[in-house]
Design an enzyme around this catalytic site. Structure first.
Site, short mmCIF file in Angstrom:
data_model
loop_
_atom_site.label_atom_id
_atom_site.label_comp_id
_atom_site.label_asym_id
_atom_site.label_seq_id
_atom_site.Cartn_x
_atom_site.Cartn_y
_atom_site.Cartn_z
CG HIS A 88 -4.84 -6.52 143.81
ND1 HIS A 88 -4.47 -7.85 143.90
CD2 HIS A 88 -5.25 -6.20 142.40
CE1 HIS A 88 -4.83 -8.26 142.80
NE2 HIS A 88 -5.00 -7.61 141.93
CB CYS A 97 -4.73 -4.95 138.12
SG CYS A 97 -6.20 -4.43 137.30
#
Length: 205
Positions: free
Chosen positions: A155, A171
């Site tokens: 992301h 992440c």
């Protein structure tokens, strides 16, 4: 800039110096210092096309979390290399997954345990709308194992100084400009290979 040369790295992180053709030690704290000084991501973590020896098909993503690089495979043994920040959820995880879903300006929903640690997040229990303050940034690629959401994501971030660093949350983070570029190239179903921590990735790519 010759990043990582001439000092010892407390994290043993190494990055590939395309100019010298060597892997060099790298202290992640320098990424923050560099961004503060120049207002941009360190040169080593800026998007670029690099040689990349692989049998994987063009369109495949390879993530080398140890060295904070994400590669998007191109034809003719080349790849686009992006700098990434890696969060706690991204460490210790490896495997082969695929892009199961894509979203522009995605909604972020904090996990229950995160809300318990920080009650101020209760207001986002049903999701924080996408936008400039959203931790998922401009785009998100949701990684699936078969038909199941793995809960891992690639992301964007609204904190570009975190690229090249190990983080406490998230992440795989990318600059918003970079994640938009990747998002526009990647198709649903694309293969994503996440290397194991400590894995040696094709030195000299």
């Amino acid at each position: 800039m010759s990043f990582g040369m001439g000092f010892s790295s407390p994290t043993q992180t190494q990055i590939y110096d395309a100019r010298s053709g060597k892997w060099v030690s790298y202290d992640p704290s320098q990424a923050r210092e560099y961004f503060q000084r120049y207002g941009q991501t360190p040169e080593e973590f800026q998007r670029r096309i690099v040689p990349f020896r692989t049998a994987e098909k063009p369109g495949t993503i390879v993530i080398d979390a140890d060295r904070h690089f994400l590669y998007y495979i191109l034809p003719d043994f080349q790849a686009i290399r992006y700098g990434i920040g890696v969060g706690r959820e991204g460490f210790g995880w490896a495997g082969i997954v695929h892009v199961g879903r894509k979203a522009e300006w995605p909604t972020w929903t904090p996990p229950k345990d995160m809300i318990e640690r920080d009650p101020r997040l209760t207001k986002y229990a049903n999701g924080m709308p996408g936008g400039i303050d959203n931790p998922l940034g401009a785009r998100a690629l949701y990684l699936y194992e078969k038909n199941r959401d793995s809960l891992y994501r690639i992301h964007g971030t609204n904190e570009p100084w975190t690229i090249g660093l190990n983080l406490s949350s998230g992440c795989i983070r990318m600059n918003n400009d970079d994640v938009i570029d990747l998002y526009n190239r990647v198709t649903r179903g694309a293969k994503v290979i996440v290397l194991m921590t400590g894995a040696s990735l094709f030195k000299g790519v």
